[in-house]
Design an enzyme around this catalytic site. Structure first.
Site, PDB file in Angstrom:
ATOM      1  N   GLU A 131       8.599  16.578 -17.802  1.00 33.26           N
ATOM      2  CA  GLU A 131       9.367  16.086 -16.654  1.00 33.26           C
ATOM      3  C   GLU A 131      10.238  14.867 -16.956  1.00 33.26           C
ATOM      4  OE1 GLU A 131       6.787  15.519 -13.291  1.00 33.26           O
ATOM      5  OE2 GLU A 131       6.294  17.643 -13.175  1.00 33.26           O
ATOM      6  N   TYR A 151       6.301  22.358  -7.611  1.00 27.76           N
ATOM      7  CA  TYR A 151       5.427  21.903  -6.518  1.00 27.76           C
ATOM      8  C   TYR A 151       5.972  22.205  -5.137  1.00 27.76           C
ATOM      9  CZ  TYR A 151       2.531  19.515  -9.928  1.00 27.76           C
ATOM     10  OH  TYR A 151       1.684  19.254 -10.970  1.00 27.76           O
ATOM     11  N   ARG A 177      -3.624  22.649 -21.491  1.00 28.76           N
ATOM     12  CA  ARG A 177      -2.435  21.813 -21.702  1.00 28.76           C
ATOM     13  C   ARG A 177      -2.829  20.359 -21.493  1.00 28.76           C
ATOM     14  NH1 ARG A 177       1.771  19.977 -17.854  1.00 28.76           N
ATOM     15  NH2 ARG A 177       3.595  19.386 -19.077  1.00 28.76           N
ATOM     16  N   GLU A 217       2.837  23.558 -14.772  1.00 31.41           N
ATOM     17  CA  GLU A 217       2.080  22.862 -13.718  1.00 31.41           C
ATOM     18  C   GLU A 217       2.414  23.491 -12.386  1.00 31.41           C
ATOM     19  OE1 GLU A 217       2.569  18.573 -13.297  1.00 31.41           O
ATOM     20  OE2 GLU A 217       2.311  18.319 -15.456  1.00 31.41           O
ATOM     21  N   HIS A 237       3.885  12.482 -22.109  1.00 32.89           N
ATOM     22  CA  HIS A 237       3.682  12.559 -20.663  1.00 32.89           C
ATOM     23  C   HIS A 237       3.665  11.114 -20.127  1.00 32.89           C
ATOM     24  CE1 HIS A 237       2.037  15.390 -17.342  1.00 32.89           C
ATOM     25  NE2 HIS A 237       2.287  14.231 -16.752  1.00 32.89           N
ATOM     26  N   ASN A 254       7.473  23.067 -14.187  1.00 29.92           N
ATOM     27  CA  ASN A 254       6.497  22.552 -13.227  1.00 29.92           C
ATOM     28  C   ASN A 254       7.089  22.735 -11.837  1.00 29.92           C
ATOM     29  OD1 ASN A 254       5.093  21.719 -15.461  1.00 29.92           O
ATOM     30  ND2 ASN A 254       5.309  19.522 -15.077  1.00 29.92           N
TER      31      ASN A 254
HETATM   32  C1  PNW Z   1       3.930  15.693 -11.955  1.00 33.54           C
HETATM   33  N1  PNW Z   1       8.153  13.460  -7.593  1.00 33.54           N
HETATM   34  O1  PNW Z   1       4.355  14.470 -11.422  1.00 33.54           O
HETATM   35  C2  PNW Z   1       3.266  15.281 -13.254  1.00 33.54           C
HETATM   36  O2  PNW Z   1       3.624  16.051 -14.372  1.00 33.54           O
HETATM   37  C3  PNW Z   1       1.793  15.092 -13.153  1.00 33.54           C
HETATM   38  O3  PNW Z   1       1.393  14.130 -14.082  1.00 33.54           O
HETATM   39  C4  PNW Z   1       1.410  14.734 -11.729  1.00 33.54           C
HETATM   40  O4  PNW Z   1       0.065  14.388 -11.595  1.00 33.54           O
HETATM   41  C5  PNW Z   1       1.752  15.937 -10.861  1.00 33.54           C
HETATM   42  O5  PNW Z   1       3.120  16.330 -11.029  1.00 33.54           O
HETATM   43  C6  PNW Z   1       1.497  15.716  -9.380  1.00 33.54           C
HETATM   44  O6  PNW Z   1       2.290  14.676  -8.887  1.00 33.54           O
HETATM   45  C7  PNW Z   1       5.313  14.300 -10.459  1.00 33.54           C
HETATM   46  O7  PNW Z   1       8.062  12.399  -6.961  1.00 33.54           O
HETATM   47  C8  PNW Z   1       5.306  13.075  -9.795  1.00 33.54           C
HETATM   48  O8  PNW Z   1       9.082  14.279  -7.337  1.00 33.54           O
HETATM   49  C9  PNW Z   1       6.257  12.800  -8.849  1.00 33.54           C
HETATM   50  C10 PNW Z   1       7.213  13.752  -8.561  1.00 33.54           C
HETATM   51  C11 PNW Z   1       7.235  14.981  -9.221  1.00 33.54           C
HETATM   52  C12 PNW Z   1       6.269  15.246 -10.168  1.00 33.54           C
END
Ligand code: PNW
Length: 468
Positions: A172, A302, A83, A373, A127, A300
């Protein structure tokens, strides 16, 4: 026991897509080559005070000149899919008009190289690197940007649609709208709540218009969008904390899920945003465009957000959890539970991934789902030429177990992309946060697969995790 468990292994379905992910501005470098125009991230990163230590993506991982090596790296990992995103200002330096052939050729070569190595290309159209000329004309808060985006998507589809089957419009949109125009910690760095709400709408409108334009040319391809979704829980069972959780879930998740998958904004979110926007920018027919049927849906994931009602004694957290990234909910508190965190300070919560996958499947769509992700930053150390990142390996292991459980429970999860193939430019954090399976030395550009990379390659080879 789990029917997927056999011979000491926890199996994934046949044909499960194992991938790695990157994004153009985070890895390519070559910011001024072959006719590429400036994007909002060039402007932002070159503005003093915006990015930690003034880091820019001018060189990044120099992937623009090393893509052949990087594809070999992926082939060694054995991934079934890659991706990546296309840099809009390489294709249209000013954001509109004719194609810049040299920019397009780079992606054509990349795609052909991937196919030659039996790696399925998965293309993200946007992106975050909006051509600066379009920002100067108003950016995402301006309606016209949605039409420009659909034109750009259509150009890409005619050029690459014969060899790329999987297409994601936006990565995102929450980040683009609310970090870009709300809290201003991402490009273009504006802080205007009303503009951020308009940006969110026009991003989704651009998504819908793009899917319609692309499908008209190539109905056989797969079209989707990727949202960053969060599990959200209240800190206590008080009514006030429950309402805080409802509001953050509204701004982080449902502001996008509901228009895209149900064709309407959630009524409670419109209420929460009453003081911010009258939604006068929403025209008749927009929500029908935004909810254009898709072929797949990307998530995605996290972390989990734990939130509480306003408490002036709790210190606020920076970056993504800056309250101005959640218009209408600025008083909500993000709470740290004291559980283990990554180098981003994001709490590690694998059950939140299971919860998120089940929720999307149950409440929103029966489409095939993909985790586009998932991953973790840790402060890696190179010792004797190796990086033994057991913390990242454990993060992937836990989250893949959650994926497996989701599949067993009936969620049509069809693939998983680790973020990221290699260490790269982590936006406002520059090169200080490392998410890679592969370590990058930014002086020599040497790539060193970490322990997690070797572990992931073995998981892919077996199509299974070791049973516990
Ligand atoms: C995502 N937040 O970014 C992106 O899709 C990627 O490019 C990035 O490297 C990865 O997650 C890790 O950060 C985010 O602040 C950046 O909530 C910030 C946030 C969430 C996702």
């Amino acid at each position: 026991g789990n029917p997927a468990e056999a011979n000491g292994q926890l199996h994934f379905p046949d044909g499960f897509l194992w991938g790695v992910a990157t994004a153009a501005y985070q890895i390519e470098g070559a910011a001024a080559e072959d006719g590429r125009g400036p994007s909002i991230w060039d402007t932002f990163s070159h503005t003093p005070g915006r990015v930690i230590e003034g880091h820019t993506g001018d060189v990044a991982c120099d992937h623009y000149h090393r893509s052949a090596d990087d594809v070999r790296l992926m082939a060694d990992l054995g991934v079934s899919s890659y991706r990546f995103s296309v840099s809009w200002p390489r294709i249209q330096p000013d954001g509109s008009g004719a194609v810049n052939q040299a920019g397009l050729d780079f992606y054509r070569r990349l795609v052909d190289d991937l196919l030659a190595h039996d790696i399925e290309p998965w293309l993200t159209i946007y992106h975050w690197d909006l051509p600066q000329a379009l920002e100067d004309a108003g950016g995402w808060p301006a309606r016209d940007t949605a039409a420009r985006f659909a034109d750009y998507a259509q150009l890409l589809q005619s050029a690459l649609g014969d060899r790329v089957r999987y297409w994601t419009t936006l990565n995102e949109p929450w980040c683009s709208a609310f970090l870009g125009y709300g809290s201003g910690v991402h490009a273009p760095g504006r802080r205007d709540a009303a503009a951020s709400v308009r940006a969110g709408h026009h991003l989704m409108l651009g998504h819908g218009l793009a899917v319609q334009a692309m499908r008209a040319i190539r109905p056989e391809n797969q079209y989707g969008v990727t949202l960053n979704l969060y599990a959200v829980s209240p800190q206590s069972d008080s009514a006030a904390d429950a309402d805080a959780a409802r509001r953050i879930d509204g701004m982080a998740n449902r502001f996008f899920l509901d228009p895209v998958l149900r064709g309407q904004y959630p009524a409670d979110v419109l209420g929460d945003l009453r003081q911010v926007s009258d939604f006068g920018h929403v025209r008749d027919g927009d929500l029908a465009v935004i909810s254009t049927p898709l072929s797949m849906f990307g998530i995605n994931y996290y972390t989990r957000y734990v939130v509480a009602a306003a408490d002036p004694d709790i210190e606020r957290e920076p970056y993504g959890r800056d309250p101005s990234a959640f218009p209408g909910s600025e008083d909500v508190q993000f709470v740290s539970r004291g559980v283990p965190v990554t180098d981003m300070d994001w709490e590690i919560d694998a059950p939140g991934l299971l919860e998120t996958l089940q929720r999307v499947h149950r409440e929103y769509t029966k489409l095939p789902l993909y985790v586009t992700e998932n991953g973790a930053a840790f402060p890696d150390k190179v010792i004797d030429g190796t990086v033994d990142d057991q913390d990242r390996l454990a993060y992937f292991d836990e989250h893949l177990r959650a994926c497996q459980e989701a599949i067993t429970s009936g969620v049509p999860l069809r693939g998983y992309f680790a973020w990221s193939l290699m260490d790269n430019y982590e936006w406002a954090w520059g090169y200080t946060k490392r998410f890679g399976l592969v370590h990058v030395d930014y002086e020599s550009q040497r790539r060193t697969p970490k322990s997690s990379a070797k572990w992931y390659a073995e998981v892919i080879r077996r199509n299974a995790l070791p049973a516990q």
